[in-house]
Write a protein that holds these residues in place. Sequence first.
Motif, mmCIF file in Angstrom:
data_model
loop_
_atom_site.group_PDB
_atom_site.id
_atom_site.type_symbol
_atom_site.label_atom_id
_atom_site.label_comp_id
_atom_site.label_asym_id
_atom_site.label_seq_id
_atom_site.Cartn_x
_atom_site.Cartn_y
_atom_site.Cartn_z
ATOM 1 N N THR A 161 -7.405 -15.109 -0.784
ATOM 2 C CA THR A 161 -8.557 -15.908 -0.389
ATOM 3 C C THR A 161 -9.619 -14.943 0.126
ATOM 4 O OG1 THR A 161 -7.760 -16.172 1.884
ATOM 5 C CG2 THR A 161 -7.010 -17.797 0.260
ATOM 6 N N GLN A 162 -10.686 -15.475 0.638
ATOM 7 C CA GLN A 162 -11.753 -14.631 1.184
ATOM 8 C C GLN A 162 -11.393 -14.067 2.552
ATOM 9 O OE1 GLN A 162 -14.255 -13.762 -0.755
ATOM 10 N NE2 GLN A 162 -13.305 -15.051 -2.320
ATOM 11 N N GLN A 163 -10.227 -14.423 3.066
ATOM 12 C CA GLN A 163 -9.816 -13.937 4.382
ATOM 13 C C GLN A 163 -9.321 -12.489 4.333
ATOM 14 O OE1 GLN A 163 -6.906 -16.768 5.723
ATOM 15 N NE2 GLN A 163 -8.434 -18.315 6.256
ATOM 16 N N GLU A 164 -8.834 -12.053 3.153
ATOM 17 C CA GLU A 164 -8.341 -10.688 3.026
ATOM 18 C C GLU A 164 -9.496 -9.698 2.910
ATOM 19 O OE1 GLU A 164 -7.341 -13.128 1.063
ATOM 20 O OE2 GLU A 164 -5.191 -13.384 1.396
ATOM 21 N N SER A 165 -9.253 -8.475 3.328
ATOM 22 C CA SER A 165 -10.254 -7.424 3.174
ATOM 23 C C SER A 165 -10.342 -7.036 1.696
ATOM 24 C CB SER A 165 -9.875 -6.200 4.004
ATOM 25 O OG SER A 165 -8.680 -5.605 3.509
ATOM 26 N N LYS A 166 -11.392 -6.291 1.339
ATOM 27 C CA LYS A 166 -11.538 -5.854 -0.047
ATOM 28 C C LYS A 166 -10.376 -4.959 -0.470
ATOM 29 C CE LYS A 166 -16.562 -6.210 -0.448
ATOM 30 N NZ LYS A 166 -17.836 -5.504 -0.765
ATOM 31 N N ALA A 167 -9.908 -4.148 0.460
ATOM 32 C CA ALA A 167 -8.774 -3.275 0.159
ATOM 33 C C ALA A 167 -7.519 -4.095 -0.124
ATOM 34 C CB ALA A 167 -8.525 -2.312 1.308
ATOM 35 N N GLU A 168 -7.301 -5.129 0.695
ATOM 36 C CA GLU A 168 -6.139 -5.993 0.492
ATOM 37 C C GLU A 168 -6.243 -6.761 -0.817
ATOM 38 O OE1 GLU A 168 -4.921 -7.010 5.133
ATOM 39 O OE2 GLU A 168 -6.478 -8.189 4.129
ATOM 40 N N GLN A 169 -7.443 -7.225 -1.134
ATOM 41 C CA GLN A 169 -7.640 -7.917 -2.405
ATOM 42 C C GLN A 169 -7.360 -6.988 -3.582
ATOM 43 O OE1 GLN A 169 -11.525 -9.745 -2.495
ATOM 44 N NE2 GLN A 169 -11.174 -10.922 -0.635
ATOM 45 N N SER A 210 0.822 -1.210 0.000
ATOM 46 C CA SER A 210 0.000 0.000 0.000
ATOM 47 C C SER A 210 0.859 1.263 0.000
ATOM 48 C CB SER A 210 -0.920 0.007 1.229
ATOM 49 O OG SER A 210 -0.156 -0.073 2.422
ATOM 50 N N LYS A 211 2.175 1.090 0.178
ATOM 51 C CA LYS A 211 3.097 2.220 0.135
ATOM 52 C C LYS A 211 3.377 2.578 -1.318
ATOM 53 C CE LYS A 211 5.414 0.955 4.464
ATOM 54 N NZ LYS A 211 6.717 0.608 5.092
ATOM 55 N N LYS A 212 3.012 3.770 -1.704
ATOM 56 C CA LYS A 212 3.111 4.198 -3.097
ATOM 57 C C LYS A 212 4.496 4.015 -3.676
ATOM 58 C CE LYS A 212 2.577 8.296 -6.024
ATOM 59 N NZ LYS A 212 2.200 9.724 -6.061
ATOM 60 N N TRP A 213 5.509 4.486 -2.988
ATOM 61 C CA TRP A 213 6.852 4.487 -3.568
ATOM 62 C C TRP A 213 7.468 3.100 -3.567
ATOM 63 C CZ3 TRP A 213 6.825 8.353 -6.394
ATOM 64 C CH2 TRP A 213 6.294 9.571 -5.984
ATOM 65 N N ALA A 214 7.035 2.244 -2.648
ATOM 66 C CA ALA A 214 7.523 0.869 -2.658
ATOM 67 C C ALA A 214 7.074 0.173 -3.935
ATOM 68 C CB ALA A 214 7.013 0.118 -1.428
ATOM 69 N N ARG A 215 5.826 0.390 -4.296
ATOM 70 C CA ARG A 215 5.295 -0.226 -5.518
ATOM 71 C C ARG A 215 6.045 0.294 -6.745
ATOM 72 N NH1 ARG A 215 -0.889 0.424 -5.785
ATOM 73 N NH2 ARG A 215 -0.791 -1.277 -4.273
ATOM 74 N N VAL A 216 6.299 1.595 -6.774
ATOM 75 C CA VAL A 216 7.011 2.187 -7.911
ATOM 76 C C VAL A 216 8.446 1.680 -7.979
ATOM 77 C CG1 VAL A 216 7.884 4.347 -8.888
ATOM 78 C CG2 VAL A 216 5.569 4.251 -7.946
ATOM 79 N N GLY A 217 9.130 1.704 -6.855
ATOM 80 C CA GLY A 217 10.523 1.272 -6.825
ATOM 81 C C GLY A 217 10.695 -0.194 -7.152
ATOM 82 N N PHE A 218 9.825 -1.028 -6.597
ATOM 83 C CA PHE A 218 9.911 -2.461 -6.847
ATOM 84 C C PHE A 218 9.596 -2.787 -8.300
ATOM 85 C CE2 PHE A 218 9.635 -4.693 -2.474
ATOM 86 C CZ PHE A 218 10.520 -3.776 -1.934
ATOM 87 N N ALA A 219 8.611 -2.102 -8.882
ATOM 88 C CA ALA A 219 8.244 -2.342 -10.279
ATOM 89 C C ALA A 219 9.403 -1.973 -11.207
ATOM 90 C CB ALA A 219 7.001 -1.550 -10.641
ATOM 91 N N THR A 220 10.064 -0.855 -10.908
ATOM 92 C CA THR A 220 11.206 -0.429 -11.720
ATOM 93 C C THR A 220 12.336 -1.443 -11.658
ATOM 94 O OG1 THR A 220 10.672 1.904 -11.337
ATOM 95 C CG2 THR A 220 12.913 1.398 -12.072
ATOM 96 N N ALA A 221 12.649 -1.895 -10.441
ATOM 97 C CA ALA A 221 13.730 -2.869 -10.274
ATOM 98 C C ALA A 221 13.390 -4.197 -10.953
ATOM 99 C CB ALA A 221 14.001 -3.086 -8.785
ATOM 100 N N LEU A 222 12.148 -4.636 -10.824
ATOM 101 C CA LEU A 222 11.741 -5.894 -11.445
ATOM 102 C C LEU A 222 11.854 -5.802 -12.968
ATOM 103 C CD1 LEU A 222 10.553 -8.742 -11.261
ATOM 104 C CD2 LEU A 222 8.271 -7.717 -11.233
ATOM 105 N N THR A 223 11.404 -4.698 -13.530
ATOM 106 C CA THR A 223 11.490 -4.508 -14.976
ATOM 107 C C THR A 223 12.936 -4.577 -15.455
ATOM 108 O OG1 THR A 223 9.530 -3.085 -14.945
ATOM 109 C CG2 THR A 223 10.940 -2.957 -16.882
ATOM 110 N N GLN A 224 13.827 -3.921 -14.731
ATOM 111 C CA GLN A 224 15.231 -3.898 -15.138
ATOM 112 C C GLN A 224 15.885 -5.273 -15.009
ATOM 113 O OE1 GLN A 224 16.837 -1.327 -16.622
ATOM 114 N NE2 GLN A 224 14.777 -0.462 -16.651
ATOM 115 N N ILE A 225 15.545 -6.000 -13.956
ATOM 116 C CA ILE A 225 16.111 -7.345 -13.788
ATOM 117 C C ILE A 225 15.666 -8.255 -14.923
ATOM 118 C CG2 ILE A 225 15.968 -9.441 -12.376
ATOM 119 C CD1 ILE A 225 16.067 -7.699 -9.907
ATOM 120 N N LEU A 226 14.381 -8.216 -15.266
ATOM 121 C CA LEU A 226 13.887 -9.062 -16.353
ATOM 122 C C LEU A 226 14.543 -8.678 -17.674
ATOM 123 C CD1 LEU A 226 10.069 -9.240 -15.501
ATOM 124 C CD2 LEU A 226 11.872 -10.887 -14.968
#
Length: 287
Positions: free
Chosen positions: A123-131, A85-101
């Motif tokens: 599964t159904q155990q997660e909240s809608k936000a988590e899903q 849910s951390k905005k910059w974590a998602r951005v940073g991780f996506a950039t690194a993953l793209t470069q590694i691939l």
Amino acid sequence: MEANHMGDAGGIQKVKTTDVSKDILDKFWVLSEGKEVKRLRETKNLLTVLKTKQLDHNNLPNKNFPLCGDLQYSLRRLVKGLPSSKKWARVGFATALTQILSEFPEVQIRDVLALIKETLTFTQQESKAEQGNIMFGKVTALMAIIRSRRLDQGCGEETEGVVSSLIQLQGKKSYLQQPCVCGLQILINSVDKVTFTQHILPQLRGELSAGWEGCTPDRLLLAIMAASKRYLVKGGTDRCLVMVGMDRYLVKFGMDRYLVKFGMDRYLVKVGMDRCLGMVGLDFGFG
């Protein structure tokens, strides 16, 4: 010495954190920071370290896995972190993953897809936000594969898997529609005509055959992008027929800027009927 692997998920194994160098572990914290300069610098540093580790691994006389432990750990860590849910974590991780691939051809896309399937499920155990975060993370992972340009190299089965997943995900949440369609557009533009015809177009048939009542701006855009990939001018004229499961595919769009933006306005046979009807003058049949 190889890392201690704890399980199998395609060709990307689970690796104990204790078997990963601290230098690599520390970089993931920086990838989550809000400052772009730091994230990009640390992504570059991560790639440099991983290349050295993988080169050493390749020189081992007897190895059980094609990827070094640090690279496998990094792939898992990045994919699992995309639903953050951390905005910059998602951005940073996506950039690194793209470069590694992009930089490591040893990483098989089919294994990455298996990893996505294993880790980005709920599964159904997660909240809608988590899903929702998990689904967005999955879209982001698929976009990383597309932007790495690995699918441009004729990975037919993997391409079908990515397209199928994006089509499925775009119907789950309204906020997933735009990134999914964006990914499909990039993929359609980047692959050759053979890959498009054999592995993408059949997957899009349902979207392109929705007809008048089911037409949306996104479906119109996909139709235009698909047509631009396989356009055919017959007899020296632009009056060709669009074949998408109907004799004539009329679409209600009301957004002429889409046609102009993608340079397709010059291929229109007709735009009229109170500005809401358009007929694209191209030919791309299903067989």
